[in-house]
Design an enzyme around this catalytic site. Structure first.
Site, PDB file in Angstrom:
ATOM      1  N   LYS A 108       1.009   0.261  -1.394  1.00  0.00           N
ATOM      2  CA  LYS A 108      -0.038  -1.001  -1.184  1.00  0.00           C
ATOM      3  C   LYS A 108      -0.234  -1.263  -2.612  1.00  0.00           C
ATOM      4  O   LYS A 108      -0.337  -0.582  -3.469  1.00  0.00           O
ATOM      5  CB  LYS A 108      -1.210  -0.735  -0.511  1.00  0.00           C
ATOM      6  CG  LYS A 108      -1.994  -1.977  -0.087  1.00  0.00           C
ATOM      7  CD  LYS A 108      -1.268  -2.300   1.304  1.00  0.00           C
ATOM      8  CE  LYS A 108      -2.055  -3.481   1.941  1.00  0.00           C
ATOM      9  NZ  LYS A 108      -1.582  -3.714   3.328  1.00  0.00           N
TER      10      LYS A 108
HETATM   11  P1  NAD Z   1      -6.194 -13.444   5.170  1.00  0.00           P
HETATM   12  O1  NAD Z   1      -6.518 -13.428   3.821  1.00  0.00           O
HETATM   13  O2  NAD Z   1      -4.927 -14.165   5.689  1.00  0.00           O
HETATM   14  O3  NAD Z   1      -7.233 -13.646   6.340  1.00  0.00           O
HETATM   15  C1  NAD Z   1      -8.135 -12.874   6.149  1.00  0.00           C
HETATM   16  C2  NAD Z   1      -9.251 -13.505   6.925  1.00  0.00           C
HETATM   17  O4  NAD Z   1     -10.645 -12.938   7.205  1.00  0.00           O
HETATM   18  C3  NAD Z   1      -9.855 -15.036   6.580  1.00  0.00           C
HETATM   19  O5  NAD Z   1     -10.223 -15.858   7.807  1.00  0.00           O
HETATM   20  C4  NAD Z   1     -11.080 -14.616   6.053  1.00  0.00           C
HETATM   21  O6  NAD Z   1     -11.983 -15.911   5.804  1.00  0.00           O
HETATM   22  C5  NAD Z   1     -11.744 -13.678   6.928  1.00  0.00           C
HETATM   23  N1  NAD Z   1     -12.594 -12.546   6.341  1.00  0.00           N
HETATM   24  C6  NAD Z   1     -12.546 -12.366   4.967  1.00  0.00           C
HETATM   25  N2  NAD Z   1     -13.779 -11.544   4.446  1.00  0.00           N
HETATM   26  C7  NAD Z   1     -14.461 -11.479   5.890  1.00  0.00           C
HETATM   27  C8  NAD Z   1     -15.669 -11.014   6.345  1.00  0.00           C
HETATM   28  N3  NAD Z   1     -16.465 -10.346   5.309  1.00  0.00           N
HETATM   29  N4  NAD Z   1     -16.045 -11.159   7.555  1.00  0.00           N
HETATM   30  C9  NAD Z   1     -15.440 -12.017   8.311  1.00  0.00           C
HETATM   31  N5  NAD Z   1     -14.082 -12.487   8.002  1.00  0.00           N
HETATM   32  C10 NAD Z   1     -13.820 -12.275   6.808  1.00  0.00           C
HETATM   33  O7  NAD Z   1      -5.605 -11.788   5.485  1.00  0.00           O
HETATM   34  P2  NAD Z   1      -4.499 -11.506   6.472  1.00  0.00           P
HETATM   35  O8  NAD Z   1      -3.161 -11.240   5.961  1.00  0.00           O
HETATM   36  O9  NAD Z   1      -4.785 -12.292   7.905  1.00  0.00           O
HETATM   37  O10 NAD Z   1      -5.007 -10.048   6.793  1.00  0.00           O
HETATM   38  C11 NAD Z   1      -6.128  -9.630   7.618  1.00  0.00           C
HETATM   39  C12 NAD Z   1      -6.085  -8.113   8.125  1.00  0.00           C
HETATM   40  O11 NAD Z   1      -5.035  -7.891   8.597  1.00  0.00           O
HETATM   41  C13 NAD Z   1      -6.209  -7.189   6.899  1.00  0.00           C
HETATM   42  O12 NAD Z   1      -6.830  -5.789   7.218  1.00  0.00           O
HETATM   43  C14 NAD Z   1      -4.658  -6.740   6.237  1.00  0.00           C
HETATM   44  O13 NAD Z   1      -4.571  -5.615   5.853  1.00  0.00           O
HETATM   45  C15 NAD Z   1      -4.128  -6.618   7.906  1.00  0.00           C
HETATM   46  N6  NAD Z   1      -2.687  -6.792   7.906  1.00  0.00           N
HETATM   47  C16 NAD Z   1      -2.211  -7.942   7.614  1.00  0.00           C
HETATM   48  C17 NAD Z   1      -0.652  -8.077   7.794  1.00  0.00           C
HETATM   49  C18 NAD Z   1      -0.162  -9.384   7.284  1.00  0.00           C
HETATM   50  O14 NAD Z   1       0.967  -9.566   7.676  1.00  0.00           O
HETATM   51  N7  NAD Z   1      -0.614 -10.420   6.567  1.00  0.00           N
HETATM   52  C19 NAD Z   1      -0.031  -7.040   8.368  1.00  0.00           C
HETATM   53  C20 NAD Z   1      -0.617  -5.829   8.801  1.00  0.00           C
HETATM   54  C21 NAD Z   1      -2.154  -5.916   8.618  1.00  0.00           C
END
Ligand code: NAD
Length: 416
Positions: A108
């Site tokens: 990561k």
């Molecule tokens: P992103 O940046 O696209 O979206 C994050 C979202 O969370 C946004 O809507 C943001 O406004 C919201 N957010 C941020 N801080 C917040 C808070 N304090 N309270 C509530 N909402 C809040 O990120 P993502 O890629 O969608 O990732 C989200 C989660 O999924 C993370 O934990 C990431 O590690 C996990 N994840 C992502 C992927 C991927 O393919 N992108 C894969 C596996 C896991």
């Protein structure tokens, strides 16, 4: 390891690892190797701000384990992307790639930054600097980054471009790229789509008919917005979603397609017509069938686990439930599909993107989605059978199987 609240994130992931290590009867030496990280790189990233000031950011790339294949894992831009958090996320990637049986290890990266306070040109400059600073430890058969919180296809395009300046055109150096630069069809939707596949499987096992099933999703970024959109298209009632600005609720269901348009215009879900504004904490405690945290980690803790009212919790985010909260939920009969299985759809299609880039051959979206569903369904079956046979939770089963696979590969290579 003793179970307690306020564990650091890496200790919390290792709490689950040590339980799995006991099941697998790992030696102390093997536990020592697999509970640590292989390599940790911390870099300074000087960025000339648009106003002329020089700001120095701190970034990391943490490589946890590569026994099963090249390191793989996303890049996060967030003030909380500190060393311990990035270590925890790197280790989760090792267990995730193992449980869905793709030939990668775990890594990561992150930069301690709030990119919402920066212009696009500052973010581009920071991304290019960071790519250069970590370029000696990444490589298309060594370590392959991808998007995570606050990074996206554009970020990957900059990384690929910067890496290519020294190494020649290397699209397979990152995944989650724009389609126009060798990205895979279906990658952007893959994590959210995968969460919904796992949700449907779990609901079937629980004997819950899909009619009228209510779903609350925290986060409306890549994972949350796609999960909401796929669930809505399948007829589930998405009653609440949120972002960093707050949450919205409509007990009769939210029209997610219209919400996507509203979000694209206003950059927030808050204020969407026909919904009531609630807080992110209230969303977590809603009386819904399914709760899907899909934003940041540690949102279900000892402080609120007793008040969680969902029947099924799908971990779209990484590490959204602390170990002690996990035990409380299990004791209360809440079924939890763990992050290393629930959100593995993204890394599965990242693997498909990498294989397509290496072959210089693109698959169509239907092909990608079918292969994604097959991989997730098989992983789900194996984890479920193990949990039934050993009378344990899905998380314990997933970690036990993942640790078994990584240990076998490490033994065969001769370093355990
Ligand atoms: P992103 O940046 O696209 O979206 C994050 C979202 O969370 C946004 O809507 C943001 O406004 C919201 N957010 C941020 N801080 C917040 C808070 N304090 N309270 C509530 N909402 C809040 O990120 P993502 O890629 O969608 O990732 C989200 C989660 O999924 C993370 O934990 C990431 O590690 C996990 N994840 C992502 C992927 C991927 O393919 N992108 C894969 C596996 C896991």
């Amino acid at each position: 390891m003793e179970l307690r609240e306020n564990m650091d994130p890496f200790d919390a992931v290792n709490y689950f690892f040590f339980r799995a290590a006991e099941i697998n009867k790992l030696s102390d030496a093997a536990m020592g190797v697999l509970s640590g990280t292989y390599r940790e790189l911390r870099v300074q990233i000087p960025v000339r701000r648009d106003n002329g000031d020089l700001h120095v950011f701190v970034g990391y790339r943490i490589q946890h384990n590569a026994a099963r294949g090249p390191y793989k894992g996303g890049i996060r831009y967030h003030p909380s992307a500190v060393l311990d958090e990035v270590r925890a996320l790197a280790s989760l990637m090792t267990w995730k790639t193992a449980i869905v049986d793709i030939p990668f290890g775990g890594a990561k990266g992150g930069i301690e930054v709030d990119p919402r306070q920066m212009s696009q040109s500052e973010i581009s400059q920071m991304t290019r600097r960071y790519t250069n600073q970590i370029s000696h430890i990444i490589g298309s058969h060594r370590d392959i980054p991808a998007p995570d919180v606050n990074t996206n296809a554009q970020t990957m395009a900059w990384m690929m471009d910067e890496y290519g300046k020294r190494h020649g055109h290397t699209p397979e150096i990152v995944t989650g790229k724009p389609i126009a630069l060798g990205g895979s069809y279906g990658r952007e939707a893959a994590t959210g789509r995968g969460c919904v596949i796992l949700m449907e499987n779990a609901l079937k096992e629980m004997g819950v008919a899909s009619d009228g099933v209510s779903v609350a999703i925290q986060g409306f970024g890549n994972v949350g917005s796609w999960a909401a959109s796929v669930a809505h298209a399948l007829g589930y009632k998405v009653v609440s979603v949120s972002d960093v600005n707050g949450a919205i609720y409509n007990g009769a269901g939210i029209d997610v397609q219209k919400l996507l348009g509203f979000h694209a215009e206003t950059d927030s879900v808050v204020g969407f017509p026909g919904t009531e504004k609630i807080t992110n904490s209230e969303l977590i405690e809603l009386d819904v069938d399914v709760l899907m945290p899909a934003a940041l980690g540690e949102v279900v803790t000892q402080a609120n686990a007793d008040r969680i009212r969902c029947k099924l919790l799908i971990e779209g985010a990484n590490h959204p439930v602390t170990p002690i909260a996990d035990k409380i939920l299990t004791d209360r009969g809440v079924k939890v599909v763990p992050d290393i299985l629930a959100n593995a759809g993204g890394v599965i299609v990242s693997y498909f993107e990498w294989t397509q880039n290496i072959q210089q051959f693109r698959w169509d979206e239907e092909d990608v989605n079918t292969r994604l569903a097959n991989r997730l369904n098989s992983a789900h079956l194996v984890v479920n059978d193990f949990a039934d046979a050993n009378n344990c939770t899905l998380r314990e089963a997933a970690f036990a199987l993942a640790v078994q696979r990584v240990t076998e590969a490490a033994h065969l290579r001769g370093y355990l």
